[in-house]
Design a protein around this motif. Structure first.
Motif, PDB file in Angstrom:
ATOM      1  N   HIS A 163       0.772  -1.283   0.171  1.00 23.63           N
ATOM      2  CA  HIS A 163       0.078  -0.132   0.056  1.00 23.63           C
ATOM      3  C   HIS A 163       0.905   1.330   0.058  1.00 23.63           C
ATOM      4  O   HIS A 163       0.889   2.044  -0.985  1.00 23.63           O
ATOM      5  CB  HIS A 163      -0.896  -0.054   1.158  1.00 23.63           C
ATOM      6  CG  HIS A 163      -1.559   1.388   1.304  1.00 23.63           C
ATOM      7  ND1 HIS A 163      -2.598   1.722   0.538  1.00 23.63           N
ATOM      8  CD2 HIS A 163      -1.201   2.398   2.265  1.00 23.63           C
ATOM      9  CE1 HIS A 163      -2.987   3.121   1.050  1.00 23.63           C
ATOM     10  NE2 HIS A 163      -1.943   3.518   1.851  1.00 23.63           N
ATOM     11  N   ASP A 164       1.933   1.265   0.835  1.00 19.54           N
ATOM     12  CA  ASP A 164       2.715   2.605   1.104  1.00 19.54           C
ATOM     13  C   ASP A 164       3.482   2.882  -0.016  1.00 19.54           C
ATOM     14  O   ASP A 164       3.632   4.014  -0.539  1.00 19.54           O
ATOM     15  CB  ASP A 164       3.473   2.418   2.470  1.00 19.54           C
ATOM     16  CG  ASP A 164       2.780   2.853   3.696  1.00 19.54           C
ATOM     17  OD1 ASP A 164       1.636   3.254   3.377  1.00 19.54           O
ATOM     18  OD2 ASP A 164       3.039   2.449   4.810  1.00 19.54           O
ATOM     19  N   HIS A 170       1.311   4.919  -2.960  1.00 15.31           N
ATOM     20  CA  HIS A 170       1.838   6.294  -2.762  1.00 15.31           C
ATOM     21  C   HIS A 170       2.937   6.925  -3.616  1.00 15.31           C
ATOM     22  O   HIS A 170       3.046   7.889  -3.692  1.00 15.31           O
ATOM     23  CB  HIS A 170       2.101   6.416  -1.285  1.00 15.31           C
ATOM     24  CG  HIS A 170       0.887   6.609  -0.204  1.00 15.31           C
ATOM     25  ND1 HIS A 170      -0.051   7.560  -0.329  1.00 15.31           N
ATOM     26  CD2 HIS A 170       0.263   5.553   0.566  1.00 15.31           C
ATOM     27  CE1 HIS A 170      -0.937   7.450   0.474  1.00 15.31           C
ATOM     28  NE2 HIS A 170      -0.720   6.018   1.208  1.00 15.31           N
ATOM     29  N   GLU A 184      -5.626   9.359  -0.494  1.00 16.37           N
ATOM     30  CA  GLU A 184      -5.964   8.102  -0.315  1.00 16.37           C
ATOM     31  C   GLU A 184      -7.243   7.793  -1.292  1.00 16.37           C
ATOM     32  O   GLU A 184      -7.314   6.408  -1.732  1.00 16.37           O
ATOM     33  CB  GLU A 184      -6.403   7.820   1.123  1.00 16.37           C
ATOM     34  CG  GLU A 184      -5.395   7.672   2.130  1.00 16.37           C
ATOM     35  CD  GLU A 184      -4.373   6.761   1.960  1.00 16.37           C
ATOM     36  OE1 GLU A 184      -4.437   6.142   1.073  1.00 16.37           O
ATOM     37  OE2 GLU A 184      -3.333   6.833   2.633  1.00 16.37           O
TER      38      GLU A 184
HETATM   39 FE    FE Z   1      -1.985   5.415   2.646  1.00 16.94          FE
END
Ligand code: FE
Ligand code: HBI
Length: 289
Positions: free
Chosen positions: A125-126, A130, A171
């Motif tokens: 996820h990170d 991102h 997000e």
């Molecule tokens: Fe996040």
């Protein structure tokens, strides 16, 4: 999350830790590659082109990236770095890193039997979610501005409102392009299920982004979103954030009640009036922030 909390033993004063990249097993790298391939296939025609361009420039297809190497590449592109942290860090620490153009990322990778369900953000996820947009200059500047705004919002006691801006942009944001709506939020692009749901499902509302409106809208942390907000461009997002004087805005927000999580206002620009079928059937609201 308390501010000014002491870091646990073995964690630096700024809450960073060594990633210990050498210690990942081959099975963990293979799990990353599997998630990566599956998501790249899912994101064609769904993710905003700037995300896909960032992904292509950062070469992270071969396994869990070494943050030192990734930071070198990102530093040359936009001056950002990726640093490892043990998990959620206090808000003030999180914002201070963003304000200095350091993105904090978890190191662990989700278990093989729960590729689709996450209780805490993992490295996929990170980093996959991102980091690619941090290679885009306007988004890179937006996240730094957000970090600086976050530090100020703590002093105004308005963190709660600003967190909604992060949630509905960084997000779970959607963006309008010449070819239609696309996803850019990290929570969506890193989720196999939500990357289809957010764009294609008739259930959620898709509404034009408006700063004050978003800051009045609660969000869910336990299921797909009930409303997504559409920005016209990354430039608009950055300029709105830089041009807004948040002190009077927070004063105004004090007077304005929160909206319902799936409300549609007469002033909203409506891309989709959602059926809310998913939220009604699958998972009644348990928690909103
Ligand atoms: Fe996040
Ligand atoms: N810590 N590691 C980590 N990742 C986050 O996204 C994060 C955090 N601490 C606080 C925080 N986010 C919130 O302040 C924002 O989501 C608003």
């Amino acid at each position: 999350m308390p501010t000014h909390a002491e870091p646990p033993p073995g964690v630096a004063a700024d809450w960073t830790i060594p990633q210990a990249w050498e210690r990942y097993s081959e099975a963990e790298h293979a799990r990353w590659r599997r998630l990566y391939r599956r998501q790249v296939a899912q994101l064609a025609g769904r993710a905003v082109p700037e995300f896909l361009e960032g992904l292509a420039r950062l070469d992270m297809a071969d396994g869990i990236p070494d943050f030192r190497r990734l930071s070198g590449q990102l530093m040359r592109l936009t001056g950002w770095q990726v640093v490892a942290v043990p998990g959620l860090v206090p808000d003030d620490v999180f914002f201070a890193h963003l304000a200095e153009r350091r993105f904090v990322a978890g190191c662990f990778i989700r278990a093989a039997d729960s590729l689709d369900y996450l209780e805490a953000p993992d490295v996929f996820h990170d980093v996959f979610g991102h980091v690619p947009l941090l290679a885009h200059p306007l988004f890179a500047d937006y996240l730094e501005a957000y970090g600086k705004g976050g530090l100020r919002s703590i002093r105004f006691g308005a963190l709660h409102k600003l967190a909604r801006l992060y949630w509905y942009t960084v997000e779970f944001g959607l963006i309008e392009t010449r070819d239609g709506l696309r996803i850019y939020g990290a929570g969506i692009v890193s989720s196999h299920g939500e990357s289809a749901f957010a764009l294609d499902d008739p259930s959620p509302n898709r509404l034009g982004f408006d700063l004050v409106r978003v800051m009045r809208t609660p969000y869910r942390i336990d299921d797909y979103q009930q409303s997504y907000f559409v920005i016209p461009s990354f430039r608009h997002l950055l300029e709105t954030t830089l041009e807004t004087d948040f002190a009077p805005l927070y004063d105004r927000l004090e007077q304005l009640p929160d909206l319902g999580i799936a409300d549609i206002l007469p002033t909203d620009r409506v891309f989709t009036r959602g059926t809310q079928a998913h939220a009604r059937v699958r998972a009644p609201l348990r928690s909103a922030s």
